[in-house]
Motif scaffolding. Structure first.
Motif: not given
Length: 541
Positions: A17-26, A233-245
Motif C-alpha cells: 500500500w505504500g503511502d496510499r492512505f496518507c492523502s485521504f480527505t474526508l 458500511f460506506n459511512r464507516l469506511q470513510m471514517l476508517h480511512n480517515e483513521e488510517l490516514c
C-alpha cells in the motif's frame, strides 16, 4: 562501513500500500448525507424491534430473523438497547413460544446461536428432538439445507461437554459438503463460505461486507434494512480511512522505520486488528491506540526474531526491563545505534498514548474499551520481550523450547491487569490460540530462514513422537478447546464486563481469519482482498 554482522534476516515482503492512505480527505458533504439517511432509516428499522410488537414483526421468530440480519449486516450496534430488550424478553419466555417452531431446525438453531452469541445460555438439549434413540441426527433433516446450515453455524457456540453439538458439527459439515454441488449458485456459494469461515469466527466488518452482497439477492430481504446496511458500511469506511490516514502520519512522526528498515511495514494490517476489535465509530481513539501498539509489537517481534544478535538483544531486554528506573539511560547508552533510535520511538509511543489517554475525559464513549486495548498491548509486549528473549537463549544454547511452556499464559503481571484479575481464562485462551495458529502457519518460513530453534510444531513432534501432520492435528484440537473456553466465558453472568470479553473474542476472530488464508501478515498479498473490501471499494448504492 557496511554491517558485517551475521543476522537471521527475515527478508519480509514490502507493503502493498505504500503511502496510499496518507492523502485521504474526508468528504464531509457526503458523510453528512450518509449520516442523515442512517438516522432516518434507523428510526424506521427501530419500529420493527420495539418490544410491544409494533411495525409488522409481531412474532418472536420474525424478530429473531431480523436481529440476526442486523448483526450479520454490521448494523446491530445501532440498536443495542432494543436488541437487548427483545432478547431478554424472548429468552425469558422461550418455553412459552418455542412450540410454534418446535420441529423447525432452522428456527431452533437460529435461536440457539443468537442467544449464545449474546450470552444467554440456551441448553443444547433443544436439539434432542432432531436425533434418534442412538443420539444420531435423523437422516430426514439432511436435505433441509437452510436448517442444516443454521445448525452448522450454531455448533460453533458449543462449550465443553456438549456431545450433541460435537455430533451436530460432524453431521452438518459432512452433509453440507455433499449437498454443495447440487445447490443453486447463490446458495452453493453461501454454504461454501460458511464451511470455510463460520459466522462466529469471522471478523465483523468482513462478514458485513460479504453478507450485504448475499442479502441483496435474498428474496426475503427487507429493503430498508439492506439500504441501511449499505449506507452505514460506506459511512464507516470513510471514517476508517480517515483513521488510517492519521495512523500513517503518526508512524512517520514516530520516526522508527529509518532505524529498523528490516522490520515489516504492515501499518494497514496492524490497523485491521484494531478494527476487528472494535469497529464502531465511537471507539475511534481505542482503534488508533490499538493499531499503534500493533505497529510497535510487530517491530519488537522483528527485532528479536529477525535482526538482533544475541548480545544486542540481551542489552535491549535489559533496557526495556529497566524502563522506569532513574538510571535507565545508562542501559540505553550501551545499545547499538539502531536500537537507540528504536528505543526512543518506543518511549514516544508511550508518551503519545499517555497524552491521548489524558484527553479521554473529553470523549463521549466508554473508556473501558480504550483501557482494554492498552492492557492487551502490555500483555502482548511482555509476551514478546520474555518469549523472544527465551527463544534467543534457546537458539544460542542449542536447546528446544517447550510448546506447553509457550502456552502457559502466565506472563501478565497482577499489576498490569488488576481489573482483569491476574490473567483470566479468556485472555489465556486467546494467547494460546494465537500462538498455536501463528506457529502452525509460520513454521515453514521459520525453517527457511535457517533459524535453528525448533518451531512449535517441531517441539510437539519431538515431545510426543508423532509426525508433522499428527502434531498439527493435535495442536488444532487445542485451538478448538480454547474456542470452547471463550464460548463459556461470554455466557452470562460474566466475571468481568462482557463488552471487554467480546473485544478479546474479536481479536481471536482476527487471528482465525488472518491465519486461515496462510500467513496473511507475512504475505500481504493473501490479505489484499480484505483490505480492498474494507477500505478501498465502497458498496454501490
Amino acid at each position: 562501513m557496511p554491517d558485517q554482522t551475521l543476522r537471521p534476516l527475515g527478508n519480509f515482503k514490502p507493503s502493498l500500500w505504500g503511502d496510499r492512505f496518507c492523502s485521504f480527505t474526508l468528504d464531509n458533504q457526503l458523510f453528512e448525507k450518509y449520516s442523515k439517511e442512517v438516522e432516518v432509516l434507523k428510526e424506521e428499522v427501530n419500529d420493527m424491534l420495539v418490544v410491544n410488537d409494533a411495525g409488522g414483526y409481531k412474532s418472536a421468530p420474525e424478530k429473531m430473523v431480523l436481529i440476526d440480519a442486523l448483526e450479520r449486516l454490521g448494523v446491530s450496534y445501532l440498536f443495542e438497547k432494543e436488541i437487548e430488550e427483545n432478547l431478554e424478553d424472548m429468552f425469558k419466555n422461550f418455553e412459552d413460544y418455542s412450540h410454534v417452531f418446535h420441529d423447525d431446525l432452522f428456527m431452533v438453531s437460529l435461536h440457539f446461536r443468537v442467544f449464545r452469541q449474546r450470552g444467554y445460555n440456551l441448553s443444547s438439549s433443544v436439539f434432542k428432538k432432531f436425533t434418534n434413540d442412538n443420539g444420531e441426527f435423523k437422516v430426514t433433516i439432511s436435505n433441509d439445507v437452510r436448517g442444516m446450515l443454521s445448525l452448522y453455524e450454531a455448533t460453533y457456540l458449543r462449550i465443553h461437554g456438549e456431545d450433541i453439538l460435537e455430533e451436530a458439527f460432524r453431521f452438518t459439515k459432512a452433509g453440507l459438503e455433499s449437498l454443495k454441488p447440487y445447490l443453486s449458485p447463490d446458495l452453493g456459494e453461501h454454504v461454501a463460505h460458511a464451511l470455510y469461515q463460520p459466522l462466529h469466527r469471522d471478523v465483523q466488518r468482513i462478514q458485513a461486507r460479504y453478507y450485504i452482497s448475499f442479502y441483496e439477492n435474498d428474496p426475503s430481504r427487507n429493503e430498508k434494512v439492506l439500504r441501511l446496511a449499505k449506507i452505514d458500511f460506506n459511512r464507516l469506511q470513510m471514517l476508517h480511512n480517515e483513521e488510517l490516514c492519521h495512523l500513517f502520519r503518526w508512524r512517520k512522526e514516530l520516526n522508527i522505520m529509518p532505524h529498523i528498515p528490516y522490520a515489516r511495514n504492515r501499518a494497514v494490517e496492524c490497523y485491521c486488528f484494531g478494527l476487528a476489535c472494535f469497529f464502531e465509530p465511537k471507539y475511534s481513539l481505542a482503534r488508533l491506540i490499538h493499531a499503534m501498539s500493533n505497529i510497535v509489537i510487530s517491530a519488537l517481534d522483528d527485532t528479536y526474531d529477525s535482526y538482533g544478535t544475541y548480545e544486542e538483544l540481551k542489552l535491549f531486554t535489559n533496557a526495556l526491563m529497566r524502563w522506569d528506573d532513574t538510571d535507565v539511560m545508562d542501559a540505553v547508552d550501551q545499545l547499538p545505534e539502531y536500537m537507540k533510535g528504536f528505543y526512543t520511538g518506543l518511549r514516544k509511543y508511550f508518551d503519545d498514548s499517555r497524552e491521548m489517554m489524558s484527553k479521554r475525559g473529553q470523549k463521549s464513549y466508554g473508556v473501558r474499551y480504550l483501557e482494554a486495548a492498552v492492557c492487551l498491548f502490555l500483555f502482548e509486549t511482555r509476551n514478546y520481550i520474555v518469549f523472544s528473549n527465551l527463544d534467543t537463549e534457546w537458539h544460542h544454547s542449542g536447546r528446544h523450547s517447550s510448546v506447553q511452556h509457550g502456552m502457559d499464559g502466565d506472563i501478565a503481571t497482577p499489576e498490569a491487569f488488576q481489573w482483569l484479575q491476574s490473567n483470566p481464562r479468556m485472555l489465556s485462551a486467546y494467547s494460546i490460540m494465537a500462538r498455536i495458529s501463528n506457529d502452525i502457519m509460520t513454521s515453514e518460513a521459520e525453517r527457511n530462514k535457517g533459524y535453528t530453534m525448533a518451531t512449535g510444531v517441531e517441539c510437539y513432534m519431538k515431545q510426543h513422537g508423532v509426525s508433522e501432520s499428527e502434531a498439527i492435528a493435535e495442536l488444532y484440537k487445542k485451538v478448538e478447546n480454547t474456542w470452547k473456553d471463550m464460548n463459556e466465558e461470554i455466557i452470562r453472568p460474566t466475571v468481568v464486563s462482557r463488552d471487554l470479553l467480546l473485544r478479546i473474542l474479536n481479536l481471536s476472530r482476527q487471528q482465525d481469519v488472518m491465519y486461515k488464508i496462510g500467513d496473511g501478515y507475512n504475505n500481504p498479498e493473501l490479505f489484499k482482498d480484505f483490505v480492498l473490501a474494507l477500505f478501498v471499494d465502497p458498496i454501490p448504492i
